[in-house]
Design an enzyme around this catalytic site. Structure first.
Site, mmCIF file in Angstrom:
data_model
loop_
_atom_site.group_PDB
_atom_site.id
_atom_site.type_symbol
_atom_site.label_atom_id
_atom_site.label_comp_id
_atom_site.label_asym_id
_atom_site.label_seq_id
_atom_site.Cartn_x
_atom_site.Cartn_y
_atom_site.Cartn_z
ATOM 1 C CG ASP A 1 -27.413 13.496 31.453
ATOM 2 O OD1 ASP A 1 -26.919 13.110 30.379
ATOM 3 O OD2 ASP A 1 -28.070 14.431 31.526
ATOM 4 C CG HIS B 1 -22.836 5.547 25.596
ATOM 5 N ND1 HIS B 1 -23.534 6.409 26.374
ATOM 6 C CD2 HIS B 1 -22.899 6.251 24.261
ATOM 7 C CE1 HIS B 1 -24.060 7.472 25.672
ATOM 8 N NE2 HIS B 1 -23.733 7.379 24.328
ATOM 9 C CG LEU C 1 -32.296 -5.381 42.081
ATOM 10 C CD1 LEU C 1 -32.782 -4.452 42.903
ATOM 11 C CD2 LEU C 1 -30.859 -5.396 41.887
HETATM 12 C C1 FPP Z 1 -26.770 9.680 28.990
HETATM 13 O O1 FPP Z 1 -25.431 10.303 28.829
HETATM 14 C C2 FPP Z 1 -26.636 8.296 28.776
HETATM 15 C C3 FPP Z 1 -27.405 7.422 27.750
HETATM 16 C C4 FPP Z 1 -28.182 8.024 26.654
HETATM 17 C C5 FPP Z 1 -27.234 5.833 27.633
HETATM 18 C C6 FPP Z 1 -26.996 5.073 28.842
HETATM 19 C C7 FPP Z 1 -26.346 4.011 28.598
HETATM 20 C C8 FPP Z 1 -25.633 3.452 29.573
HETATM 21 C C9 FPP Z 1 -25.142 3.760 30.886
HETATM 22 C C10 FPP Z 1 -24.858 2.055 28.936
HETATM 23 C C11 FPP Z 1 -25.211 0.835 29.711
HETATM 24 C C12 FPP Z 1 -26.714 0.675 30.158
HETATM 25 C C13 FPP Z 1 -27.365 -0.787 30.197
HETATM 26 C C14 FPP Z 1 -28.741 -0.623 30.764
HETATM 27 C C15 FPP Z 1 -26.480 -1.462 29.756
HETATM 28 P P1 FPP Z 1 -25.377 11.269 27.405
HETATM 29 O O2 FPP Z 1 -24.878 10.738 26.332
HETATM 30 O O3 FPP Z 1 -26.549 12.123 27.096
HETATM 31 O O4 FPP Z 1 -24.125 12.136 28.048
HETATM 32 P P2 FPP Z 1 -23.950 14.026 27.847
HETATM 33 O O5 FPP Z 1 -25.135 14.453 28.535
HETATM 34 O O6 FPP Z 1 -22.520 13.843 28.405
HETATM 35 O O7 FPP Z 1 -23.872 13.795 26.163
#
Ligand code: FPP
Length: 249
Positions: free
Chosen positions: A12, A29, A123
């Site tokens: 997050d 992201h 893994l």
């Molecule tokens: C949460 O941060 C994150 C996500 C909803 C997306 C997670 C995706 C990645 C880490 C990209 C790559 C992953 C893979 C498996 C290739 P948020 O957007 O909720 O952050 P915020 O709370 O600050 O708004």
């Protein structure tokens, strides 16, 4: 030292990391994808058996259309780019969650990544995509009901083991360590059944800034905890003298 066999992570804080730099959320992201690679490298180096990442929740479909499609593109590119390397390094990739809401192209890449890496077991990398813990338990309940209706199972035979065998990742040890970055102190519908005895670890660090040092800190804290599984410390000390198969799981 007590090293976790299975680590589950809620990644997050990508959006806030980007906002702090006055950049679009998508930049966060992308930076988050780099942190994913750091974690995979770490787990491979340390011999950690399984890593489960919450990439996209069933609720994330409700985000602005632009962000959802950019995230899908990022997943697609990451799958295309990384799968050969993951295969070579002995990683088995699996996706948990509902497949139906994804585009054909993504579903196809997911199936390819799973098929190409199916023979690996150095893994286990599990990516939760359109996943929800309640949905996972509901699907297990449906499968039990189907078996009862078909006469393959009696209601009195439904016990914890029968449910555990039908939820996601049933073939892996449940997560020993759960990590959530980004400062929120909740489980957010991730692996609800599987987390029953998992040690929880939270950090304010935003996901794009998560690195080997942060992961090491979580693992060190985990190693210092006593997992009692509802028993007393004395019982645990006594069971440590017994052969392994008789100890609490
Ligand atoms: C949460 O941060 C994150 C996500 C909803 C997306 C997670 C995706 C990645 C880490 C990209 C790559 C992953 C893979 C498996 C290739 P948020 O957007 O909720 O952050 P915020 O709370 O600050 O708004």
């Amino acid at each position: 030292m007590n090293v976790p066999r299975h680590i589950a992570i809620i990644m997050d804080g990508n959006g806030r990391w980007a906002a702090g730099r006055k950049r679009p959320r998508m930049i966060g992201h992308r930076a988050g994808a780099r942190a994913v690679n750091i974690c995979i490298d770490f787990c491979l180096e340390r011999g950690i058996q399984a890593l489960t990442l919450f990439a996209f929740s069933s609720e994330n479909w409700g985000r602005p259309q632009e962000e959802v499609s950019a995230l899908m593109k990022l997943f697609l590119n990451a799958l295309e780019r990384e799968v050969v390397e993951l295969e070579r390094r002995g990683v088995r990739v699996r996706f948990i969650g509902e497949r139906a809401p994804f585009s054909d192209a993504i579903r196809q890449r997911m199936a390819e990544a799973e098929a190409r890496t199916a023979g690996n077991d150095r893994l286990h990398l599990n990516v939760a995509a359109s996943y929800g813990g309640r949905q996972d338990i509901a699907a297990a309940a449906r499968s039990l009901a189907e078996d009862v209706a078909a006469g393959r199972l009696r209601p009195e035979d439904i016990d914890e083991a029968a449910v555990a065998a039908r939820v996601a990742l049933a073939d892996l040890p449940p997560p020993d360590l759960f990590i959530r970055t980004g400062g929120e102190l909740r489980v957010s519908n991730f692996l609800l059944w599987q987390l029953a005895y998992t040690e929880l670890w939270f950090t304010d660090t935003l996901w794009p800034e998560f690195n080997a040092a942060t992961l090491q800190r979580a693992i060190d804290d985990y190693a210092a905890r006593e997992r009692r599984f509802g028993l007393t410390a004395e019982q645990l000390a006594a069971s440590a003298q017994e052969p392994e198969e008789q100890r609490p799981a």
